[in-house]
Design a protein around this motif. Sequence first.
Motif, PDB file in Angstrom:
ATOM      1  N   SER A   4      35.789 -34.019  83.996  1.00 44.48           N
ATOM      2  CA  SER A   4      34.924 -33.736  85.149  1.00 44.48           C
ATOM      3  C   SER A   4      33.495 -34.152  84.833  1.00 44.48           C
ATOM      4  CB  SER A   4      34.969 -32.233  85.464  1.00 44.48           C
ATOM      5  OG  SER A   4      34.571 -31.474  84.333  1.00 44.48           O
ATOM      6  N   LEU A   5      33.389 -35.128  83.940  1.00 43.37           N
ATOM      7  CA  LEU A   5      32.064 -35.548  83.503  1.00 43.37           C
ATOM      8  C   LEU A   5      31.277 -36.147  84.653  1.00 43.37           C
ATOM      9  CD1 LEU A   5      30.121 -36.125  81.099  1.00 43.37           C
ATOM     10  CD2 LEU A   5      31.139 -38.394  81.000  1.00 43.37           C
ATOM     11  N   PRO A   6      30.097 -35.633  84.944  1.00 44.10           N
ATOM     12  CA  PRO A   6      29.279 -36.225  85.996  1.00 44.10           C
ATOM     13  C   PRO A   6      28.645 -37.521  85.522  1.00 44.10           C
ATOM     14  CG  PRO A   6      28.076 -34.476  84.890  1.00 44.10           C
ATOM     15  CD  PRO A   6      29.452 -34.469  84.308  1.00 44.10           C
ATOM     16  N   VAL A   7      28.065 -38.239  86.437  1.00 45.97           N
ATOM     17  CA  VAL A   7      27.331 -39.435  86.078  1.00 45.97           C
ATOM     18  C   VAL A   7      26.196 -39.031  85.145  1.00 45.97           C
ATOM     19  CG1 VAL A   7      25.924 -41.327  86.959  1.00 45.97           C
ATOM     20  CG2 VAL A   7      27.910 -40.533  88.263  1.00 45.97           C
ATOM     21  N   HIS A 108      26.559 -50.623  71.024  1.00 51.13           N
ATOM     22  CA  HIS A 108      27.684 -49.806  70.547  1.00 51.13           C
ATOM     23  C   HIS A 108      27.179 -48.489  69.949  1.00 51.13           C
ATOM     24  CE1 HIS A 108      29.929 -53.867  69.718  1.00 51.13           C
ATOM     25  NE2 HIS A 108      29.709 -53.646  71.004  1.00 51.13           N
ATOM     26  N   THR A 109      26.157 -48.601  69.113  1.00 54.75           N
ATOM     27  CA  THR A 109      25.583 -47.414  68.479  1.00 54.75           C
ATOM     28  C   THR A 109      25.047 -46.449  69.520  1.00 54.75           C
ATOM     29  OG1 THR A 109      24.975 -48.720  66.535  1.00 54.75           O
ATOM     30  CG2 THR A 109      23.829 -46.622  66.847  1.00 54.75           C
ATOM     31  N   THR A 110      24.352 -46.988  70.505  1.00 52.82           N
ATOM     32  CA  THR A 110      23.743 -46.156  71.544  1.00 52.82           C
ATOM     33  C   THR A 110      24.802 -45.466  72.396  1.00 52.82           C
ATOM     34  OG1 THR A 110      21.836 -47.635  71.621  1.00 52.82           O
ATOM     35  CG2 THR A 110      22.168 -46.177  73.508  1.00 52.82           C
ATOM     36  N   MET A 111      25.845 -46.196  72.769  1.00 51.55           N
ATOM     37  CA  MET A 111      26.888 -45.607  73.615  1.00 51.55           C
ATOM     38  C   MET A 111      27.664 -44.526  72.862  1.00 51.55           C
ATOM     39  SD  MET A 111      28.189 -48.878  75.897  1.00 51.55           S
ATOM     40  CE  MET A 111      28.499 -49.969  74.510  1.00 51.55           C
ATOM     41  N   LEU A 112      27.882 -44.716  71.571  1.00 52.69           N
ATOM     42  CA  LEU A 112      28.550 -43.672  70.794  1.00 52.69           C
ATOM     43  C   LEU A 112      27.663 -42.441  70.688  1.00 52.69           C
ATOM     44  CD1 LEU A 112      30.898 -42.669  69.141  1.00 52.69           C
ATOM     45  CD2 LEU A 112      29.914 -43.805  67.133  1.00 52.69           C
ATOM     46  N   LEU A 113      26.369 -42.656  70.500  1.00 57.51           N
ATOM     47  CA  LEU A 113      25.436 -41.527  70.476  1.00 57.51           C
ATOM     48  C   LEU A 113      25.469 -40.787  71.803  1.00 57.51           C
ATOM     49  CD1 LEU A 113      23.112 -39.906  69.186  1.00 57.51           C
ATOM     50  CD2 LEU A 113      21.535 -41.619  70.121  1.00 57.51           C
ATOM     51  N   GLY A 114      25.419 -41.529  72.911  1.00 56.80           N
ATOM     52  CA  GLY A 114      25.459 -40.902  74.232  1.00 56.80           C
ATOM     53  C   GLY A 114      26.731 -40.108  74.447  1.00 56.80           C
ATOM     54  N   ALA A 115      27.865 -40.687  74.043  1.00 52.90           N
ATOM     55  CA  ALA A 115      29.131 -39.972  74.178  1.00 52.90           C
ATOM     56  C   ALA A 115      29.130 -38.710  73.323  1.00 52.90           C
ATOM     57  CB  ALA A 115      30.284 -40.885  73.778  1.00 52.90           C
ATOM     58  N   GLY A 116      28.572 -38.809  72.122  1.00 45.61           N
ATOM     59  CA  GLY A 116      28.504 -37.642  71.250  1.00 45.61           C
ATOM     60  C   GLY A 116      27.662 -36.527  71.844  1.00 45.61           C
ATOM     61  N   VAL A 382      29.486 -45.293  77.851  1.00 47.40           N
ATOM     62  CA  VAL A 382      29.412 -43.887  77.445  1.00 47.40           C
ATOM     63  C   VAL A 382      30.538 -43.091  78.085  1.00 47.40           C
ATOM     64  CG1 VAL A 382      28.037 -41.781  77.569  1.00 47.40           C
ATOM     65  CG2 VAL A 382      26.921 -43.956  77.033  1.00 47.40           C
ATOM     66  N   LYS A 383      30.713 -43.275  79.382  1.00 53.80           N
ATOM     67  CA  LYS A 383      31.753 -42.532  80.099  1.00 53.80           C
ATOM     68  C   LYS A 383      33.149 -42.888  79.590  1.00 53.80           C
ATOM     69  CE  LYS A 383      33.529 -41.347  84.699  1.00 53.80           C
ATOM     70  NZ  LYS A 383      33.766 -39.947  84.276  1.00 53.80           N
ATOM     71  N   MET A 384      33.375 -44.174  79.290  1.00 50.97           N
ATOM     72  CA  MET A 384      34.677 -44.569  78.767  1.00 50.97           C
ATOM     73  C   MET A 384      34.986 -43.836  77.467  1.00 50.97           C
ATOM     74  SD  MET A 384      36.633 -46.560  80.510  1.00 50.97           S
ATOM     75  CE  MET A 384      37.712 -46.957  79.142  1.00 50.97           C
ATOM     76  N   LEU A 385      34.019 -43.758  76.578  1.00 51.73           N
ATOM     77  CA  LEU A 385      34.258 -43.082  75.301  1.00 51.73           C
ATOM     78  C   LEU A 385      34.540 -41.602  75.500  1.00 51.73           C
ATOM     79  CD1 LEU A 385      31.521 -44.753  73.054  1.00 51.73           C
ATOM     80  CD2 LEU A 385      33.989 -45.158  72.997  1.00 51.73           C
TER      81      LEU A 385
END
Length: 400
Positions: A4-7, A108-116, A382-385
Motif C-alpha cells: 500500500s506504498l503511496p507515491v 542504483h545507490t540512491t534508489m536502494l537508499l530510498g527503498a531502505g 524505489v517503488k519497484m524495490l
Amino acid sequence: MTSSLPVIDERLLEQLINFRRNLHEFPEVSGEEYDTSQKIQDQLTQYGIPFRAGYAKTGVLGIIKGGKPGPTVALRADIDALPITEKTNLTFSSKKEGKMHACGHDAHTTMLLGAGILLNERKDELSGTVLLIFQPAEEASPKGGAQPMMDEGVFAEFEPDVIFGQHVWPDLPVGQIGIRDKEMMGATDRFKVVIKGAGGHASMPHQTNDAIIAANHVVTMLQTIVSRNINPIDAAVVTIGRIEGGYRYNVIADSVSLEGSIRTYKKQVKEVVKKRFYEVVENASKAMGATAQIDYIDGYEATINTPEWAEVVRGCAQQALDSNTATPNVDPSLGGEDFSRFLHKYPGAFFWLGSAIEGRDIQKPLHDPNFEFNEKALPIGVKMLVDVTEKALEKLQNEK
C-alpha cells in the motif's frame, strides 16, 4: 501483505535527487569508494537504519528487522564509478577528471537508499528481515566486490532466502521494466596472448619469423570458433579489442600482443569456446613457426535469474505501473554483471529499469562519456524495490 506504498512524497524525492547528484559530482572508481561509503553510512544513520561497514573495504550492509520473525530478502546496489571523463555538461557533472558515473551506479545507490528509508518506516508491518547491500568494485572484473563481500561474512548473521538487483537501462523508456525468466547478462572472460616470432630487417624476411603474420592468422582463426564450433542457437562472442606489435616500418616484428574478451551465457558453451581458444591460438601460432603465451582470465559468470522470482518482479512491475506493457519482451545482454556471483549462490532476480531520455532518437549507452540517467525513473526504481521486497517476504512466509 499487499503493498500500500503511496507515491514517494516530494520532500523525500527531492532529498534523493540531491543525494544522487552529489554522488554523480564526486564519483569514485572501484576500490576507492571511501567517501561514497561514508555518505551512505551517514544517510543510514540519519534515518535510523542499522548497518555494518567495511566489507571489501568500502561495502555497507544495512539491516532492517521486521516487527515479526520471517524470511530474509536482500537488495543490492553497486556504488562504484568508471574511469571515464564526463562530457555531458550537466550542472552536476563530475568534478573529478577521468572519473564518471557512466553506468548509473549513483542512481542504483540512491534508489536502494530510498527503498531502505521507506521499508524502515514500515518495518513493524514486515515479517522478516531486509538486507541493503551497497557493493563496491562492480566494475573491477574479474575480482569484483560481490565475492569479497561474501567471503568477508556479509551474510554471516543473516543469510538471504532471495536476492534482487536493479540496473538502469537506457534501451527502455521510463515506465518499463526489463525482466527475463533466465538469462539476463553474459559471462565475461578476457584474455591476453603474446605471440613470439623472430625479428629482423624488412628487406630480409627469410631470416625472420614475422609475429604480425602469425597474429593475423590467429585473429582470423579465432573467428571460426563461434561460426564453426558453437550451435547457431546458442550465443557466443570472441572479440579482439587490442593489438600491439612492431617497432617501425622497416622492422619485422618479433612479438605481438592481442587482448580481447569472450562472452557466453551457457556454462557448457563457455567450456567449448575456452577449449577451442587454447587450441586455435597454440596451433595457429605453431603453424606459422611462432609460439604463444596465453593469459586467460575467467570473469563474471552469466547472470541467470530464478524463474519464480523473475515472475515476482514481472507481477510487481505490472501492478505498480498499472500496465501489461510495463514488462515488454527483452533480449538478454552479453554485458557482464558482478551480481551473477550472488545469483550463483542464492535464488533471485536481476532486472532493468527503463531510463531513456525522452525525445532522443539515439540514446547514449552505458559506459559512454555522454550517458545520462533520466531522474523520472528514480521513484519508479524505489517503488519497484519496495514492492518486490514486500511481495517476496509474503511469498516466502506463505511457503513456510
